[in-house]
Design a protein around this motif. Structure first.
Motif, PDB file in Angstrom:
ATOM      1  N   LEU A 195      -7.096   0.484   4.880  1.00 41.25           N
ATOM      2  CA  LEU A 195      -5.998   1.119   4.161  1.00 41.25           C
ATOM      3  C   LEU A 195      -4.983   1.631   5.171  1.00 41.25           C
ATOM      4  O   LEU A 195      -5.361   2.052   6.272  1.00 41.25           O
ATOM      5  CB  LEU A 195      -6.507   2.285   3.310  1.00 41.25           C
ATOM      6  CG  LEU A 195      -7.534   1.921   2.234  1.00 41.25           C
ATOM      7  CD1 LEU A 195      -8.464   3.076   1.978  1.00 41.25           C
ATOM      8  CD2 LEU A 195      -6.835   1.510   0.965  1.00 41.25           C
ATOM      9  N   SER A 246       4.110   4.193  10.569  1.00 45.64           N
ATOM     10  CA  SER A 246       3.359   4.014   9.328  1.00 45.64           C
ATOM     11  C   SER A 246       2.289   5.081   9.158  1.00 45.64           C
ATOM     12  O   SER A 246       1.440   4.974   8.283  1.00 45.64           O
ATOM     13  CB  SER A 246       2.714   2.617   9.303  1.00 45.64           C
ATOM     14  OG  SER A 246       3.710   1.623   9.344  1.00 45.64           O
ATOM     15  N   GLU A 265      -3.372   8.483  -1.004  1.00 46.05           N
ATOM     16  CA  GLU A 265      -3.322   8.291  -2.452  1.00 46.05           C
ATOM     17  C   GLU A 265      -4.670   7.840  -2.997  1.00 46.05           C
ATOM     18  O   GLU A 265      -5.137   8.320  -4.044  1.00 46.05           O
ATOM     19  CB  GLU A 265      -2.239   7.270  -2.802  1.00 46.05           C
ATOM     20  CG  GLU A 265      -0.825   7.768  -2.525  1.00 46.05           C
ATOM     21  CD  GLU A 265       0.208   6.649  -2.637  1.00 46.05           C
ATOM     22  OE1 GLU A 265      -0.196   5.504  -2.954  1.00 46.05           O
ATOM     23  OE2 GLU A 265       1.396   6.925  -2.411  1.00 46.05           O
ATOM     24  N   SER A 266      -5.320   6.924  -2.283  1.00 50.06           N
ATOM     25  CA  SER A 266      -6.619   6.426  -2.729  1.00 50.06           C
ATOM     26  C   SER A 266      -7.660   7.527  -2.681  1.00 50.06           C
ATOM     27  O   SER A 266      -8.491   7.651  -3.586  1.00 50.06           O
ATOM     28  CB  SER A 266      -7.062   5.242  -1.868  1.00 50.06           C
ATOM     29  OG  SER A 266      -6.186   4.152  -2.035  1.00 50.06           O
ATOM     30  N   SER A 290     -10.007   1.794  -6.390  1.00 49.40           N
ATOM     31  CA  SER A 290      -8.724   2.495  -6.516  1.00 49.40           C
ATOM     32  C   SER A 290      -7.546   1.589  -6.183  1.00 49.40           C
ATOM     33  O   SER A 290      -6.428   1.818  -6.626  1.00 49.40           O
ATOM     34  CB  SER A 290      -8.709   3.715  -5.593  1.00 49.40           C
ATOM     35  OG  SER A 290      -8.607   3.321  -4.241  1.00 49.40           O
ATOM     36  N   LEU A 291      -7.801   0.577  -5.396  1.00 50.03           N
ATOM     37  CA  LEU A 291      -6.730  -0.333  -5.010  1.00 50.03           C
ATOM     38  C   LEU A 291      -6.484  -1.409  -6.059  1.00 50.03           C
ATOM     39  O   LEU A 291      -5.475  -2.107  -6.008  1.00 50.03           O
ATOM     40  CB  LEU A 291      -7.074  -1.012  -3.673  1.00 50.03           C
ATOM     41  CG  LEU A 291      -7.180  -0.093  -2.470  1.00 50.03           C
ATOM     42  CD1 LEU A 291      -7.657  -0.885  -1.261  1.00 50.03           C
ATOM     43  CD2 LEU A 291      -5.843   0.567  -2.179  1.00 50.03           C
ATOM     44  N   ASN A 336       0.243   6.097   3.616  1.00 46.30           N
ATOM     45  CA  ASN A 336       0.135   6.888   2.409  1.00 46.30           C
ATOM     46  C   ASN A 336      -0.878   6.301   1.435  1.00 46.30           C
ATOM     47  O   ASN A 336      -1.419   7.015   0.592  1.00 46.30           O
ATOM     48  CB  ASN A 336       1.494   6.995   1.727  1.00 46.30           C
ATOM     49  CG  ASN A 336       2.457   7.869   2.516  1.00 46.30           C
ATOM     50  OD1 ASN A 336       2.038   8.791   3.215  1.00 46.30           O
ATOM     51  ND2 ASN A 336       3.744   7.576   2.424  1.00 46.30           N
ATOM     52  N   GLU A 337      -1.122   5.002   1.544  1.00 43.27           N
ATOM     53  CA  GLU A 337      -2.117   4.349   0.709  1.00 43.27           C
ATOM     54  C   GLU A 337      -3.481   5.014   0.883  1.00 43.27           C
ATOM     55  O   GLU A 337      -4.251   5.149  -0.081  1.00 43.27           O
ATOM     56  CB  GLU A 337      -2.189   2.868   1.092  1.00 43.27           C
ATOM     57  CG  GLU A 337      -3.123   2.048   0.239  1.00 43.27           C
ATOM     58  CD  GLU A 337      -3.191   0.604   0.707  1.00 43.27           C
ATOM     59  OE1 GLU A 337      -3.142  -0.291  -0.157  1.00 43.27           O
ATOM     60  OE2 GLU A 337      -3.272   0.387   1.936  1.00 43.27           O
ATOM     61  N   VAL A 338      -3.795   5.446   2.105  1.00 40.59           N
ATOM     62  CA  VAL A 338      -5.063   6.123   2.388  1.00 40.59           C
ATOM     63  C   VAL A 338      -5.146   7.420   1.600  1.00 40.59           C
ATOM     64  O   VAL A 338      -6.138   7.689   0.895  1.00 40.59           O
ATOM     65  CB  VAL A 338      -5.201   6.407   3.894  1.00 40.59           C
ATOM     66  CG1 VAL A 338      -6.505   7.129   4.185  1.00 40.59           C
ATOM     67  CG2 VAL A 338      -5.120   5.122   4.695  1.00 40.59           C
ATOM     68  N   TRP A 390      -4.057   4.627   9.738  1.00 38.67           N
ATOM     69  CA  TRP A 390      -4.859   3.621   9.049  1.00 38.67           C
ATOM     70  C   TRP A 390      -6.310   4.093   8.977  1.00 38.67           C
ATOM     71  O   TRP A 390      -6.752   4.962   9.735  1.00 38.67           O
ATOM     72  CB  TRP A 390      -4.788   2.259   9.740  1.00 38.67           C
ATOM     73  CG  TRP A 390      -5.133   2.283  11.226  1.00 38.67           C
ATOM     74  CD1 TRP A 390      -4.271   2.364  12.260  1.00 38.67           C
ATOM     75  CD2 TRP A 390      -6.449   2.235  11.802  1.00 38.67           C
ATOM     76  NE1 TRP A 390      -4.939   2.371  13.457  1.00 38.67           N
ATOM     77  CE2 TRP A 390      -6.286   2.284  13.203  1.00 38.67           C
ATOM     78  CE3 TRP A 390      -7.732   2.149  11.285  1.00 38.67           C
ATOM     79  CZ2 TRP A 390      -7.362   2.268  14.086  1.00 38.67           C
ATOM     80  CZ3 TRP A 390      -8.817   2.125  12.156  1.00 38.67           C
ATOM     81  CH2 TRP A 390      -8.629   2.180  13.549  1.00 38.67           C
TER      82      TRP A 390
END
Length: 690
Positions: free
Chosen positions: A608, A591, A615-616, A639-640, A611-613, A594
């Motif tokens: 987070l 993954s 993107e945010s 952002s989330l 990729n969520e990290v 984090w």
């Protein structure tokens, strides 16, 4: 004709008379000596006298010699406190030489030795006699080793008649195997006698027959070790004094083998009887231990005595003074037993010592002490030496691992379920077990967990919330300072270097907009991969990071948190804190990584993943000046949720004032922005009953 225990070497009818004469010389005084140290020094002399050491004189470097003798020097330093034993060794060495010069038979010299050592215990007598033999023989060999390279040694060799080194070498070559075998068995008998004397004999007091038989064996074995030492010293002295010209080397070797056979037979018989007798004692001690913790005690003395003082009245070592002390120093105190193998992980040891380095959280009347109890496992041959760990331990400790009774070790393994990993058993001031393993409590809260009971552990968890303060504890003083100062702390973990590079790049872009979060690398629970990744983070200067030791401690604390909560009944499925802890510990490297963000001591924390990290962070960067108002935590939270809008948010909430609100961060439930604090006054009269 042979009989058990070595009496085959004297006429059967004379045996009772001989034993009476031996016991007539035995009048031990109350003053006890630690003869084990003397025997250690003697062994070091005996078993370092080899043909290779004599024939390769001068080939070793000074550095190697100093390293090899370090242990002996430490023993010698301690042995300075035993001047009376040293004088006894010198006197015995003189007596053994004098009796030979007077052509006294060995049995007469043996009687002289027994009378001279009458006030000592049997093990001390044997240790002194063997030390006297080692002293005389060691002196000769030491002179021979250096006489070809050192003028002083050469002069001493000449005075002693040792110039003919080749003849000495021939004699040693023929007799060295027999001599080493003899010395080995005599040392074995001495150790066996020492072990017998430190057995908790009060548990065997009802078995009079076994006790009497064992004591008789000890008396016989002691006599023959002393007599063999006298004969051995006499033979060696005779051959050296004759200049080897008249020495019958084959005959001398045969006599050494004869002595070795005698002592070997005696040792085997003594060891067999001792093992049977000690097993009886250990069984009774084990039964006592099983009942001991079910009884009500006035204080903790009986419990501590049975655990540690059965073999030694002074079983503990004070870490600061290095003095040996008795269990009375722990009376009426809460005692934490830090139980570990000698193969303890350095990080676990460091975590424990760091968390318990002071007792500032406990009140003056709430005193507790910590005792390190090393358990030697059979497979630990070649592991970290006991002395190395002893230098780190800042608490009381058992003076020698061997001083822990076999029954106590068995009890710890079977009843307290010790399997090698360090554990902390807590005994209250009455000796009752208040926690069978407080290791997790100590790892999480340190001294704050006093008195280390299950109820205290549950209470501490009820006071906790999922926060950066809980996650980090006091691992790093700088991080604790940043949180108190209200800084934004961002922890991240990953073993994917590309992801780490991209994360740190985007975080630096945000920093240029005036947001100054502290980004710290903490790796992952996969320690070997983390070690390699940390090296690259350091080399490329990607971000701040914890030291490798602190990273290991960080993950150990998380493991203790999960273990503690699961033991108390919290579940991963239904409990939020346990879920969050478990998600970090079971993080899948696929993954990518984090990020955890928090501001100051706030309980608001954001996590987070992958990729969520990234993107945010990209979205946050595009907001420009708005990020300064929202802060990194507020911006990432927003952002989330929903995209940033220009429409004002009308959400508000009234919260009664408490001191805990000072400096706290509150996130809007509607737009996920950081809420501003306004003051509203409300008349208190409306709360009165009309």
């Amino acid at each position: 004709m042979q009989s058990e225990g070595g009496s085959e070497y004297i006429l059967p009818g004379y045996e009772d008379i001989l034993m009476k004469k031996i016991l007539q010389t035995h009048a031990p005084e109350d003053c006890q000596f630690d003869a084990s140290l003397l025997l250690d020094l003697t062994e070091n002399i005996f078993f370092n006298i080899t043909m290779s050491s004599v024939l390769t004189a001068g080939t070793k470097s000074l550095k190697e010699a100093v390293r090899e003798d370090k242990r002996s020097e430490q023993h010698a330093k301690t042995f300075n406190n035993f001047k009376e034993l040293a004088m006894a060794v010198h006197h015995m060495s003189y007596e053994m030489i004098q009796q030979k010069s007077r052509d006294c038979p060995s049995n007469a010299t043996t009687n002289v030795v027994l009378e001279a050592l009458g006030k000592h215990q049997w093990s001390t007598k044997l240790a002194i006699v063997l030390a006297a033999l080692a002293s005389s023989y060691g002196n000769y060999c030491l002179v021979m080793e250096f006489c070809l390279t050192n003028p002083l040694a050469l002069s001493l060799a000449t005075i002693k008649g040792l110039r003919n080194s080749m003849k000495l070498t021939t004699m040693l070559t023929h007799g060295s195997k027999a001599l080493m075998h003899l010395l080995e068995k005599m040392v074995g008998v001495t150790k066996c006698v020492m072990e017998f004397e430190i057995l908790p004999l009060q548990y065997g007091s009802l078995d009079y027959e076994a006790m009497a038989m064992m004591k008789t064996q000890v008396h016989k074995a002691s006599y023959w070790v002393i007599r063999s030492s006298v004969e051995c010293a006499s033979q060696i002295t005779s051959m050296i004094a004759s200049g080897f010209e008249q020495a019958n080397v084959p005959l001398a070797a045969w006599e050494l083998w004869s002595l070795a056979k005698k002592i070997s037979y005696i040792y085997d018989g003594l060891r067999k009887k001792f093992n049977a007798f000690s097993q009886q004692i250990e069984r009774k001690v084990h039964l006592r231990l099983l009942n001991l913790f079910e009884e009500v005690h006035v204080d903790n003395h009986d419990v501590l005595y049975t655990l540690f003082a059965l073999k030694d009245d002074y079983p503990l070592r004070h870490s600061c003074s290095e003095e040996k002390v008795g269990v009375d120093v722990l009376r009426n105190k809460v005692v934490m037993l830090f139980i570990s193998s000698l193969d303890i992980d350095a990080e676990k040891l460091l975590l424990t010592t760091q968390q318990l380095q002071n007792k500032s959280h406990t009140r003056s009347l709430e005193t507790y002490e910590i005792v390190w109890v090393p358990i030697v496992l059979s497979e630990e041959v070649g592991k970290r030496p006991y002395s190395q760990i002893l230098e780190i331990i800042p608490w009381y400790s058992i003076t020698e691992p061997s001083k822990v009774s076999t029954s106590v070790t068995k009890f710890i393994q079977e009843v307290w379920h010790f399997q090698g990993d360090p554990m902390m058993v807590v005994l209250d001031s009455h000796g009752k077990v208040s926690s069978v393993d407080a290791f997790d409590m100590v790892a999480i809260w340190g001294s704050k967990a006093y008195p280390f009971t299950i109820s205290r552990e549950r209470q501490l968890w009820e006071e906790e919330s999922w926060s950066m303060k809980l996650i980090l504890g006091n691992i790093d003083p700088l991080l604790s300072y940043w949180m108190e100062e209200g800084k934004t702390v961002c922890l991240y973990g990953s073993n994917d270097l590309e992801w780490i590079r991209e994360l740190t790049r985007r975080m630096k872009d945000i920093t240029e907009d005036g947001i100054l979060p502290e980004l710290i690398f903490v790796g992952s629970n996969m320690h070997e991969q983390t070690r390699k990744t940390l090296a690259r983070v350091m080399e490329e200067k990607l971000s701040r990071y914890m030291s490798h030791v602190n990273i290991s401690i960080f993950w150990l604390r998380l493991e203790s948190m999960r273990s503690s909560r699961l033991r108390l009944g919290y579940t991963i499925e239904s409990d939020f804190i346990t879920q969050e802890i478990n998600s970090l510990l079971t993080f899948d490297a696929r993954s990518r990584g984090w990020l955890i963000v928090s501001e100051g001591t706030s309980t608001e924390i954001l996590k987070l993943l992958g990729n969520e990290v990234l993107e945010s962070l990209s979205l946050v960067q595009s907001w420009g000046q708005r990020v300064r108002k929202l802060g990194i935590l507020g911006a990432l939270s927003k952002s989330l949720a929903t995209p940033l809008t220009t429409e004002p948010c009308d959400y508000s909430i009234a919260t009664p004032y408490t001191e805990s609100l000072n400096g706290g961060v509150v996130i809007c439930k509607k737009c996920k922005s950081r809420m501003e604090k306004h003051i509203m006054y409300l008349c208190g009269a409306q709360n009165f009953d009309q």
